[in-house]
Design a protein around this motif. Structure first.
Motif, mmCIF file in Angstrom:
data_model
loop_
_atom_site.group_PDB
_atom_site.id
_atom_site.type_symbol
_atom_site.label_atom_id
_atom_site.label_comp_id
_atom_site.label_asym_id
_atom_site.label_seq_id
_atom_site.Cartn_x
_atom_site.Cartn_y
_atom_site.Cartn_z
ATOM 1 N N VAL A 108 0.801 -1.231 0.000
ATOM 2 C CA VAL A 108 0.000 0.000 0.000
ATOM 3 C C VAL A 108 0.834 1.281 0.000
ATOM 4 O O VAL A 108 0.468 2.252 -0.649
ATOM 5 C CB VAL A 108 -1.003 -0.003 1.183
ATOM 6 C CG1 VAL A 108 -1.736 1.326 1.295
ATOM 7 C CG2 VAL A 108 -2.030 -1.115 0.982
ATOM 8 N N THR A 109 1.958 1.284 0.710
ATOM 9 C CA THR A 109 2.694 2.550 0.845
ATOM 10 C C THR A 109 3.959 2.595 -0.007
ATOM 11 O O THR A 109 4.834 3.419 0.230
ATOM 12 C CB THR A 109 3.064 2.816 2.319
ATOM 13 O OG1 THR A 109 3.791 1.699 2.808
ATOM 14 C CG2 THR A 109 1.832 3.034 3.167
ATOM 15 N N THR A 110 4.100 1.693 -0.994
ATOM 16 C CA THR A 110 5.324 1.694 -1.790
ATOM 17 C C THR A 110 5.197 2.001 -3.280
ATOM 18 O O THR A 110 6.205 2.367 -3.882
ATOM 19 C CB THR A 110 6.054 0.331 -1.663
ATOM 20 O OG1 THR A 110 5.150 -0.710 -2.047
ATOM 21 C CG2 THR A 110 6.537 0.094 -0.263
ATOM 22 N N PRO A 111 4.030 1.839 -3.913
ATOM 23 C CA PRO A 111 4.028 2.016 -5.377
ATOM 24 C C PRO A 111 4.552 3.390 -5.809
ATOM 25 O O PRO A 111 5.343 3.491 -6.749
ATOM 26 C CB PRO A 111 2.557 1.840 -5.785
ATOM 27 C CG PRO A 111 1.767 1.619 -4.556
ATOM 28 C CD PRO A 111 2.701 1.436 -3.406
ATOM 29 N N GLN A 112 4.153 4.432 -5.080
ATOM 30 C CA GLN A 112 4.594 5.779 -5.450
ATOM 31 C C GLN A 112 6.091 5.965 -5.193
ATOM 32 O O GLN A 112 6.742 6.761 -5.866
ATOM 33 C CB GLN A 112 3.795 6.827 -4.661
ATOM 34 C CG GLN A 112 2.310 6.884 -5.003
ATOM 35 C CD GLN A 112 1.455 5.918 -4.189
ATOM 36 O OE1 GLN A 112 1.952 5.038 -3.483
ATOM 37 N NE2 GLN A 112 0.150 6.078 -4.292
ATOM 38 N N ALA A 113 6.624 5.223 -4.227
ATOM 39 C CA ALA A 113 8.062 5.327 -3.939
ATOM 40 C C ALA A 113 8.879 4.702 -5.070
ATOM 41 O O ALA A 113 9.859 5.287 -5.542
ATOM 42 C CB ALA A 113 8.381 4.643 -2.608
ATOM 43 N N PHE A 114 8.474 3.523 -5.516
ATOM 44 C CA PHE A 114 9.190 2.893 -6.632
ATOM 45 C C PHE A 114 9.032 3.729 -7.904
ATOM 46 O O PHE A 114 9.981 3.860 -8.688
ATOM 47 C CB PHE A 114 8.689 1.461 -6.861
ATOM 48 C CG PHE A 114 9.257 0.465 -5.889
ATOM 49 C CD1 PHE A 114 10.563 0.008 -6.030
ATOM 50 C CD2 PHE A 114 8.507 -0.019 -4.826
ATOM 51 C CE1 PHE A 114 11.109 -0.913 -5.135
ATOM 52 C CE2 PHE A 114 9.035 -0.934 -3.924
ATOM 53 C CZ PHE A 114 10.338 -1.378 -4.082
ATOM 54 N N ALA A 115 7.848 4.301 -8.093
ATOM 55 C CA ALA A 115 7.637 5.145 -9.276
ATOM 56 C C ALA A 115 8.577 6.345 -9.230
ATOM 57 O O ALA A 115 9.154 6.738 -10.252
ATOM 58 C CB ALA A 115 6.179 5.600 -9.344
ATOM 59 N N GLY A 116 8.750 6.908 -8.024
ATOM 60 C CA GLY A 116 9.660 8.042 -7.847
ATOM 61 C C GLY A 116 11.094 7.659 -8.189
ATOM 62 O O GLY A 116 11.808 8.399 -8.868
ATOM 63 N N LEU A 117 11.520 6.493 -7.731
ATOM 64 C CA LEU A 117 12.874 6.009 -8.030
ATOM 65 C C LEU A 117 13.082 5.886 -9.530
ATOM 66 O O LEU A 117 14.086 6.348 -10.075
ATOM 67 C CB LEU A 117 13.086 4.609 -7.439
ATOM 68 C CG LEU A 117 13.491 4.402 -6.001
ATOM 69 C CD1 LEU A 117 13.903 2.953 -5.809
ATOM 70 C CD2 LEU A 117 14.627 5.324 -5.599
ATOM 71 N N ARG A 118 12.109 5.258 -10.167
ATOM 72 C CA ARG A 118 12.218 5.061 -11.620
ATOM 73 C C ARG A 118 12.318 6.398 -12.342
ATOM 74 O O ARG A 118 13.136 6.582 -13.234
ATOM 75 C CB ARG A 118 10.993 4.293 -12.149
ATOM 76 C CG ARG A 118 11.175 2.792 -12.167
ATOM 77 C CD ARG A 118 10.105 2.116 -13.032
ATOM 78 N NE ARG A 118 8.759 2.365 -12.540
ATOM 79 C CZ ARG A 118 8.188 1.656 -11.560
ATOM 80 N NH1 ARG A 118 8.837 0.665 -10.989
ATOM 81 N NH2 ARG A 118 6.966 1.944 -11.166
#
Ligand code: SF4
Lengths: 203, 477
Positions: free
Chosen positions: B38-48
């Motif tokens: 729940v709290t990670t998709p936006q974090a991985f998207a940010g990394l990418r």
């Protein structure tokens, strides 16, 4: 991150204490893989009834506060879950600054990491701002440079903010980029830790 | 203050992880990063988006817990009916595969609630810094690890740098002296503490729990206690590691082995607060006077001993407090001054990272078994469910026959996950339903819109299921 310098805008008074992040944005809006579009879930159970119709009593449904960019909230705002969807939803709705007597730690960090300013003032000051905001249609000014909030009457209150936090907000600096400049220190730390606490290294 | 005051446990862990100081903040090394859907998709998207990589995939562990249904998990993610939940679960699977992160997917016996899985796998160890995009990360403090919940921007920060930027908190100690009475558990202790300090009482602090009653707790009990630290406003709770901690960790899949174990234990033994350390704030409670405790309102500080009554708004002197109590009573459908035991319940939820470990299930099953022997079942009007914290807890419970006891008395025996703790999956309360719950938040709508949550221990929840209303478990002993 968008810099925060000075804000002139309407303020909406939300006089409830202990508003938690479940109330700021309920769980059904957390099932997203994006940051955008969360305004629809902001304060959902306060704003809408079971049929999804707007509730007339709620401050953000009152036309007098339409377009409010400042939220004046009760004590211990943002307690509960660590969901960063809470500041994202506030920002998507147009709120750029929240004023309260206190904020929960994780929530405050999440706000600042997104350029949403949290302003902490004394109870009587928040109360005074709350009173002035009633009825809406007023302009409040939040100036980060001078660390002041100015009410429509001209009453002005000063707030504290860590000077480095302030610098980052004013410039809109990206924390990750800043930290990665310390890459060598992180390398050194890891090399030392591998020697002193070797059991943490997974083969 | 003495010229050279000793260090608290928090000070020691902090100092051991300090990488650098930058612009008034510490850059703190993170030993373990737990992640979920729940709290990670936006974090991985940010990394990418920034072309950044996960610095230490080996220090990262992923589970699927918040969204998962609690039945039919063997059918896999493709069978999850909720489209948005399915997309989040699939996104996590893709992100961990792309970055080489260990992942226990839904249906894997090792999967479960992130805060149950970490300790169970031995990934959680004393002296570590641990973060997760979930506020109840404080749970891991039971091992003497500095464990904190973080937001998604910070998740991205940790993925990219294996560090967290932070300012140091103040030191607070909560001491519970003496011994707890029969039927009184870590949950009751935690609720009693929050009742005393309030939900903002620990704001800006890290709390170390001490005293005989805390030392007496099992590791499971200490996890329950530290889990609820966040409901007292503190980001992290700590219990100094001791022989119980080491015994729990010995032989866990990721615990150190052989010579490394001995080396680790000798380091872990240095993790305690020095006798001359000074705390910024101290709170002391008397263990024997803590009763089984439940919440009556919509904040975890709204607690009442089971022998007590719901408060009466007219007895408060400030208009704000009066209004808040009235609002909470109205939401909860309770009458001012009524005995809390008069509250009739519709649902029971035994689960969540607060109380879904094997010891919790044993405590609930013991009450259920006692009732069964007396010919009593879950009350007719009550729907009760048990959701184990992980696949391994579920398996262990089944080996011990706990599932058979629960089923015989009328409990629904489910598959692991967060479930009705936050109702992101199909398990939730209907408007107006009253629930005896072993979870951690009784906020308005937390377990389903309009749902009414009373927090309590597993034994108390099991007793309520049988009685059909909130009840003193000591009457069942
Ligand atoms: S069980 Fe509840 S509190 Fe724990 S991690 Fe899951 S949702 Fe969060």
């Amino acid at each position: 991150m968008k810099p925060f310098t000075r804000l002139d805008g309407r303020a909406a008074p939300l006089g409830l204490a202990n508003v938690d992040t479940d109330q700021i944005i309920p769980k059904q809006f957390l099932k997203t893989v994006d940051r955008e579009g969360l305004a629809k879930g902001l304060f959902y159970d306060f704003r809408f009834d079971e049929q999804g119709q707007p509730k007339s009593g709620f401050v953000l449904n009152d036309p007098a506060y339409k377009g409010a960019q400042i939220l004046i909230a009760g004590d211990n705002f943002g307690c509960g879950s660590s969901r960063e969807h809470a500041p994202w939803a506030l920002q998507d709705f147009g709120i750029q600054c929240v004023i309260s007597t206190s904020f929960a730690d994780i929530f405050r960090g999440n706000c600042l990491n997104n350029g949403l300013l949290t302003v902490e003032l004394k109870p009587e000051e928040v109360q005074a701002l709350m009173e002035e905001a009633k009825g809406g249609n007023h302009l409040f000014t939040v100036d980060l440079e001078t660390q002041t909030v100015t009410a429509p009457s001209g009453a002005q209150f000063t707030f504290e903010i860590d000077k480095d936090r302030k610098h980052k907000l004013l410039k809109g600096l990206d924390a990750i980029g800043e930290t990665l400049q310390h890459g060598v220190s992180i390398d050194v730390f890891e090399a030392k830790a591998a020697l002193s606490r070797p059991w943490l290294e997974r083969a | 203050m003495p010229a050279m005051a000793g260090k608290t446990l928090y000070d020691k862990i902090w100092d051991a992880h300090l990488v650098a100081e930058d612009a008034g903040e510490a850059i703190l090394y993170i030993d373990l990063h737990l992640i979920h859907e729940v709290t990670t998709p936006q974090a991985f998207a940010g990394l990418r988006a920034e072309g950044r990589k996960v610095r230490r995939p080996d220090r990262t562990l992923a589970v699927a817990d918040h969204n998962v249904p609690t039945e039919g998990q063997a059918l896999g993610v493709g069978a999850v009916a909720d489209e948005e939940a399915r997309l989040q679960l699939q996104t996590l699977a893709r992100n961990v595969a792309d970055n080489g992160i260990e992942f226990f997917p839904m249906g894997d016996i090792r999967n479960g609630i992130v805060h149950v899985v970490g300790p169970e796998q031995g990934r959680t160890q004393p002296g570590m810094t641990i973060v997760c995009g979930d506020s109840h990360t404080s749970t891991h403090g039971a091992f003497g690890a500095l464990a904190q919940g973080i937001g998604t921007s910070e998740v991205e920060h940790v993925l990219a740098s294996q560090t967290l930027r932070q300012q140091k908190s103040r030191n607070m100690r909560v001491t519970v002296n003496g011994q707890l009475g029969a039927g009184v558990t870590a949950k009751d202790m935690a609720l009693a503490i929050i009742g005393v300090i309030g939900t903002a009482g620990g704001t800006g602090h890290v709390i170390e729990f001490a005293g005989e009653a805390v030392r007496d707790l099992s590791m499971e009990g200490r996890m329950t206690l530290c889990n609820l630290t966040i409901e007292g406003g503190a980001r992290a709770g700590l219990v100094a590691p001791d022989e119980k901690t080491f015994a729990y960790l010995l032989g866990k899949p990721s615990s150190p082995k052989g010579a490394a174990w001995d080396m680790a234990v000798s380091y872990w033994k240095t993790l305690f607060t020095d006798a001359d350390a000074v705390f910024d704030r101290e709170v002391v409670l008397d263990g024997p006077s803590i009763a089984p405790t439940v919440t009556w309102g919509t904040s975890p500080e709204d607690v009442v001993p089971i022998t007590g009554n719901v408060p009466d708004p007219s007895t408060y002197d400030t208009p704000d407090k009066k209004a808040a109590v009235e609002r909470a009573l109205d939401y909860m459908g309770l009458t001012a001054g009524q005995p809390i035991t008069d509250a009739r319940i519709d649902r029971v939820f035994i689960g969540s990272c607060t109380n879904s470990r094997i010891e919790d299930l044993r405590a609930a099953a013991a009450v259920a078994q006692q009732a069964f022997l007396e010919g009593r079942l879950v009350a007719d009007h009550v729907k009760a469910m048990v959701v184990p914290g992980s696949g391994l807890v579920r398996e262990q419970a089944e080996e011990e026959g706990l599932d058979a006891i629960f089923k015989a008395v009328g409990f629904d025996w489910r598959e692991p996950g967060c479930s009705m703790c936050l109702g992101m999956n199909p398990d939730r309360l209907a408007p107006g339903e009253r629930c005896a719950s072993t979870s951690n938040r009784n906020f308005e709508g937390r377990q389903g819109r309009g749902g009414r949550t009373h927090l309590m221990s597993p034994a108390m929840a099991a007793a309520a299921a049988i009685a059909g209303h909130i009840v003193d478990v000591r009457d069942f002993l």
